[in-house]
Design a protein around this motif. Structure first.
Motif, PDB file in Angstrom:
ATOM      1  N   ALA A   1     -39.807  22.770 -57.461  1.00  0.00           N
ATOM      2  CA  ALA A   1     -38.988  21.343 -56.989  1.00  0.00           C
ATOM      3  C   ALA A   1     -37.853  21.276 -57.722  1.00  0.00           C
ATOM      4  O   ALA A   1     -36.593  20.766 -57.058  1.00  0.00           O
ATOM      5  N   ILE A   2     -37.845  21.657 -59.029  1.00  0.00           N
ATOM      6  CA  ILE A   2     -36.459  21.229 -59.706  1.00  0.00           C
ATOM      7  C   ILE A   2     -35.489  22.470 -59.421  1.00  0.00           C
ATOM      8  O   ILE A   2     -34.439  21.946 -59.021  1.00  0.00           O
ATOM      9  N   GLU A   3     -36.022  23.308 -58.948  1.00  0.00           N
ATOM     10  CA  GLU A   3     -34.969  24.452 -58.450  1.00  0.00           C
ATOM     11  C   GLU A   3     -34.386  24.163 -57.267  1.00  0.00           C
ATOM     12  O   GLU A   3     -33.194  24.172 -56.917  1.00  0.00           O
ATOM     13  N   ASN A   4     -35.113  23.608 -56.374  1.00  0.00           N
ATOM     14  CA  ASN A   4     -34.744  22.982 -54.943  1.00  0.00           C
ATOM     15  C   ASN A   4     -33.857  22.127 -55.076  1.00  0.00           C
ATOM     16  O   ASN A   4     -32.448  22.144 -54.471  1.00  0.00           O
ATOM     17  N   PHE A   5     -33.945  21.308 -55.949  1.00  0.00           N
ATOM     18  CA  PHE A   5     -32.863  20.231 -56.130  1.00  0.00           C
ATOM     19  C   PHE A   5     -31.805  20.637 -56.613  1.00  0.00           C
ATOM     20  O   PHE A   5     -30.535  20.319 -56.497  1.00  0.00           O
ATOM     21  N   TRP A   6     -31.920  21.403 -57.642  1.00  0.00           N
ATOM     22  CA  TRP A   6     -30.667  22.173 -58.353  1.00  0.00           C
ATOM     23  C   TRP A   6     -29.785  22.920 -57.451  1.00  0.00           C
ATOM     24  O   TRP A   6     -28.469  22.783 -57.385  1.00  0.00           O
ATOM     25  N   PHE A   7     -30.410  23.527 -56.458  1.00  0.00           N
ATOM     26  CA  PHE A   7     -29.966  24.233 -55.385  1.00  0.00           C
ATOM     27  C   PHE A   7     -28.955  23.700 -54.589  1.00  0.00           C
ATOM     28  O   PHE A   7     -27.821  24.050 -53.929  1.00  0.00           O
ATOM     29  N   LEU A   8     -29.017  22.331 -54.284  1.00  0.00           N
ATOM     30  CA  LEU A   8     -28.293  21.538 -53.511  1.00  0.00           C
ATOM     31  C   LEU A   8     -26.695  21.337 -54.051  1.00  0.00           C
ATOM     32  O   LEU A   8     -25.723  21.624 -53.326  1.00  0.00           O
ATOM     33  N   PHE A   9     -26.930  21.163 -55.500  1.00  0.00           N
ATOM     34  CA  PHE A   9     -25.503  21.242 -56.029  1.00  0.00           C
ATOM     35  C   PHE A   9     -24.908  22.446 -56.128  1.00  0.00           C
ATOM     36  O   PHE A   9     -23.592  22.585 -56.017  1.00  0.00           O
ATOM     37  N   TYR A  10     -25.949  23.421 -56.314  1.00  0.00           N
ATOM     38  CA  TYR A  10     -25.297  24.865 -56.529  1.00  0.00           C
ATOM     39  C   TYR A  10     -24.576  25.180 -55.205  1.00  0.00           C
ATOM     40  O   TYR A  10     -23.630  25.891 -54.969  1.00  0.00           O
ATOM     41  N   LEU A  11     -25.036  24.904 -53.903  1.00  0.00           N
ATOM     42  CA  LEU A  11     -24.517  25.177 -52.608  1.00  0.00           C
ATOM     43  C   LEU A  11     -23.035  24.573 -52.556  1.00  0.00           C
ATOM     44  O   LEU A  11     -21.908  25.351 -52.208  1.00  0.00           O
ATOM     45  N   PHE A  12     -22.926  23.519 -52.920  1.00  0.00           N
ATOM     46  CA  PHE A  12     -21.816  22.582 -52.869  1.00  0.00           C
ATOM     47  C   PHE A  12     -20.471  23.076 -53.750  1.00  0.00           C
ATOM     48  O   PHE A  12     -19.358  23.037 -53.572  1.00  0.00           O
ATOM     49  N   PHE A  13     -20.979  23.088 -55.196  1.00  0.00           N
ATOM     50  CA  PHE A  13     -20.150  23.166 -56.187  1.00  0.00           C
ATOM     51  C   PHE A  13     -19.759  24.414 -56.905  1.00  0.00           C
ATOM     52  O   PHE A  13     -18.894  24.585 -57.815  1.00  0.00           O
ATOM     53  N   SER A  14     -20.436  25.417 -56.414  1.00  0.00           N
ATOM     54  CA  SER A  14     -20.478  26.836 -56.938  1.00  0.00           C
ATOM     55  C   SER A  14     -19.529  27.449 -56.379  1.00  0.00           C
ATOM     56  O   SER A  14     -18.828  28.591 -56.754  1.00  0.00           O
ATOM     57  N   GLY A  15     -18.790  27.136 -55.058  1.00  0.00           N
ATOM     58  CA  GLY A  15     -17.833  27.994 -54.257  1.00  0.00           C
ATOM     59  C   GLY A  15     -18.585  28.846 -53.165  1.00  0.00           C
ATOM     60  O   GLY A  15     -18.058  29.555 -52.521  1.00  0.00           O
ATOM     61  N   LEU A  16     -19.772  28.609 -52.898  1.00  0.00           N
ATOM     62  CA  LEU A  16     -20.484  29.468 -51.880  1.00  0.00           C
ATOM     63  C   LEU A  16     -20.115  29.030 -50.537  1.00  0.00           C
ATOM     64  O   LEU A  16     -19.735  29.880 -49.786  1.00  0.00           O
ATOM     65  N   ILE A  17     -20.121  27.753 -50.308  1.00  0.00           N
ATOM     66  CA  ILE A  17     -19.762  27.076 -49.015  1.00  0.00           C
ATOM     67  C   ILE A  17     -18.149  27.120 -48.752  1.00  0.00           C
ATOM     68  O   ILE A  17     -17.698  27.363 -47.857  1.00  0.00           O
ATOM     69  N   ALA A  18     -17.594  26.822 -49.852  1.00  0.00           N
ATOM     70  CA  ALA A  18     -16.079  26.710 -49.845  1.00  0.00           C
ATOM     71  C   ALA A  18     -15.432  26.876 -51.099  1.00  0.00           C
ATOM     72  O   ALA A  18     -15.866  26.488 -52.030  1.00  0.00           O
ATOM     73  N   PRO A  19     -14.158  27.344 -51.047  1.00  0.00           N
ATOM     74  CA  PRO A  19     -13.606  27.619 -52.357  1.00  0.00           C
ATOM     75  C   PRO A  19     -13.065  26.321 -52.789  1.00  0.00           C
ATOM     76  O   PRO A  19     -13.084  25.398 -52.136  1.00  0.00           O
ATOM     77  N   LEU A  20     -13.080  26.240 -54.310  1.00  0.00           N
ATOM     78  CA  LEU A  20     -12.923  24.814 -55.029  1.00  0.00           C
ATOM     79  C   LEU A  20     -11.417  24.590 -54.791  1.00  0.00           C
ATOM     80  O   LEU A  20     -11.244  23.336 -54.995  1.00  0.00           O
ATOM     81  N   GLU A  21     -10.759  25.585 -54.161  1.00  0.00           N
ATOM     82  CA  GLU A  21      -9.156  25.101 -53.874  1.00  0.00           C
ATOM     83  C   GLU A  21      -9.127  24.118 -52.863  1.00  0.00           C
ATOM     84  O   GLU A  21      -8.122  23.199 -52.644  1.00  0.00           O
ATOM     85  N   THR A  22     -10.157  23.892 -51.855  1.00  0.00           N
ATOM     86  CA  THR A  22     -10.257  23.115 -50.948  1.00  0.00           C
ATOM     87  C   THR A  22     -10.658  21.763 -51.191  1.00  0.00           C
ATOM     88  O   THR A  22     -10.741  20.767 -50.416  1.00  0.00           O
ATOM     89  N   PHE A  23     -11.228  21.538 -52.522  1.00  0.00           N
ATOM     90  CA  PHE A  23     -11.800  20.318 -53.043  1.00  0.00           C
ATOM     91  C   PHE A  23     -10.353  19.391 -53.427  1.00  0.00           C
ATOM     92  O   PHE A  23      -9.468  19.979 -53.562  1.00  0.00           O
ATOM     93  N   PRO A  24     -10.763  18.160 -53.186  1.00  0.00           N
ATOM     94  CA  PRO A  24      -9.718  17.195 -53.848  1.00  0.00           C
ATOM     95  C   PRO A  24      -9.596  17.608 -55.458  1.00  0.00           C
ATOM     96  O   PRO A  24     -10.625  18.009 -56.168  1.00  0.00           O
ATOM     97  N   PRO A  25      -8.316  17.332 -55.956  1.00  0.00           N
ATOM     98  CA  PRO A  25      -7.983  17.864 -57.327  1.00  0.00           C
ATOM     99  C   PRO A  25      -8.985  17.128 -58.352  1.00  0.00           C
ATOM    100  O   PRO A  25      -9.518  17.786 -59.115  1.00  0.00           O
ATOM    101  N   ILE A  26      -9.253  15.923 -58.166  1.00  0.00           N
ATOM    102  CA  ILE A  26     -10.011  15.201 -59.323  1.00  0.00           C
ATOM    103  C   ILE A  26     -11.545  15.759 -59.234  1.00  0.00           C
ATOM    104  O   ILE A  26     -12.092  15.778 -60.284  1.00  0.00           O
ATOM    105  N   VAL A  27     -12.011  15.931 -57.840  1.00  0.00           N
ATOM    106  CA  VAL A  27     -13.449  16.485 -57.868  1.00  0.00           C
ATOM    107  C   VAL A  27     -13.180  17.891 -58.273  1.00  0.00           C
ATOM    108  O   VAL A  27     -14.558  18.366 -59.121  1.00  0.00           O
ATOM    109  N   ARG A  28     -12.265  18.601 -58.168  1.00  0.00           N
ATOM    110  CA  ARG A  28     -12.495  20.204 -58.734  1.00  0.00           C
ATOM    111  C   ARG A  28     -12.237  20.088 -60.436  1.00  0.00           C
ATOM    112  O   ARG A  28     -13.051  20.964 -60.823  1.00  0.00           O
ATOM    113  N   ASN A  29     -11.461  19.165 -61.093  1.00  0.00           N
ATOM    114  CA  ASN A  29     -11.282  19.194 -62.278  1.00  0.00           C
ATOM    115  C   ASN A  29     -12.810  18.641 -62.981  1.00  0.00           C
ATOM    116  O   ASN A  29     -12.882  19.147 -64.078  1.00  0.00           O
ATOM    117  N   ILE A  30     -13.439  17.971 -62.288  1.00  0.00           N
ATOM    118  CA  ILE A  30     -14.799  17.526 -62.722  1.00  0.00           C
ATOM    119  C   ILE A  30     -15.849  18.644 -62.746  1.00  0.00           C
ATOM    120  O   ILE A  30     -16.475  19.034 -63.627  1.00  0.00           O
TER     121      ILE A  30
END
Length: 282
Positions: free
Chosen positions: A195-224
């Motif tokens: 269950a911990i992995e399933n919760f972690w995987f949500l962040f992994y999907l969005f912030f790893s670059g799997l769904i979209a390159p980080l270049e498409t993120f707002p600069p402040i979000v990308r820097n964090i």
């Protein structure tokens, strides 16, 4: 006489090191060949597992169409190469140790492995490595099919970029394995560590670059996000081979730093967990 004793001591020291190294290589070869033979028994499933990681190729079609608007700073060819590389990285960094380890703890099958003069984690490590070799032909075939369908996306990376990419992928797999194996150790306290992995995987999907390159993120979000471990699992190695702007030195340092952090946490949880473990035969 003193010099002779020192020489004999050095010789014995090097012989001891040689014996240990030989033993490590023998055990490694045995585990690798055994698990490789085991994986070859499931060639059809391996092909399906390879196909199951085709989400980046689906997203590629979406983003290449969106890139025609010119609002994302990347061309359709850039997106095609990016998501092809993401697909390839996913083939070599996928990890499932948490489900295997959880089952071993819950069913008490960890007990026999604790009696062996080998940390049980090495069984999982070589299982994953051998699966990479067994999966490799399918991955190569799918990449070849991609370039057949999209010949305009074909490119030859430089030698330097290729070396950095290989190192980054190895570190990405190491980090991904350490993270999931650390979560798996919570199986000593709960029957649903996944269950911990399933919760972690949500962040992994969005912030790893799997769904979209980080270049498409707002600069402040990308820097964090760049200070978290997520981008270094996919986006960082992808950028190195595709040619997207990246701070190479900082990327490798952050990756190694997160590896060290999870390794330390992992060893601490392992020692505490063994005291907690009450599986059958423990």
């Amino acid at each position: 006489m003193t010099n002779l004793r020192q020489s004999n001591s050095k010789i014995n020291h090097f012989q001891a090191i040689g014996k240990k190294l030989t033993r490590v290589l023998r055990i490694s070869a045995t585990l690798l060949t055994s698990y490789y033979a085991y994986m070859l028994e499931y060639r059809a499933e391996l092909f399906l597992w390879a196909l199951s990681g085709s989400l980046p190729l689906i997203l590629m079609g979406v983003w290449t169409q969106a890139a025609q608007s010119g609002q994302f700073g990347l061309t359709p060819i850039d997106f095609a190469r990016y998501f092809l590389t993401v697909f390839l990285i996913r083939q070599f960094t996928v990890v499932w140790v948490i489900w295997e380890f959880e089952k071993e703890v819950v069913e008490g099958r960890l007990s026999p492995r604790l009696l062996q003069p080998l940390d049980p984690v090495w069984h999982h490590v070589f299982s994953h490595i051998s699966e990479r070799f067994a999966r490799l032909p399918f991955a190569i075939a799918l990449v070849g099919l991609f370039f057949f369908l999209y010949p305009q996306a074909f490119w030859i990376p430089s030698l330097g970029s290729s070396i950095l990419f290989i190192i980054a992928v190895l570190l990405a797999f190491t980090l991904r394995f350490l993270i999931q194996y650390t979560f798996a150790l919570f199986a000593f306290w709960t029957e649903r560590a996944n269950a911990i992995e399933n919760f972690w995987f949500l962040f992994y999907l969005f912030f790893s670059g799997l769904i979209a390159p980080l270049e498409t993120f707002p600069p402040i979000v990308r820097n964090i996000v760049l200070w978290t471990p997520f981008p270094y699992l996919i986006h960082f190695p992808t950028s190195l081979i595709v040619g997207l702007p990246e701070n190479v030195g900082r990327g490798f340092l952050i990756t190694v730093g997160w590896c060290a952090l999870f390794f330390g946490l992992n060893r601490w949880l392992w020692r505490r967990g063994l005291k907690q473990y009450s599986g059958m035969g423990a």
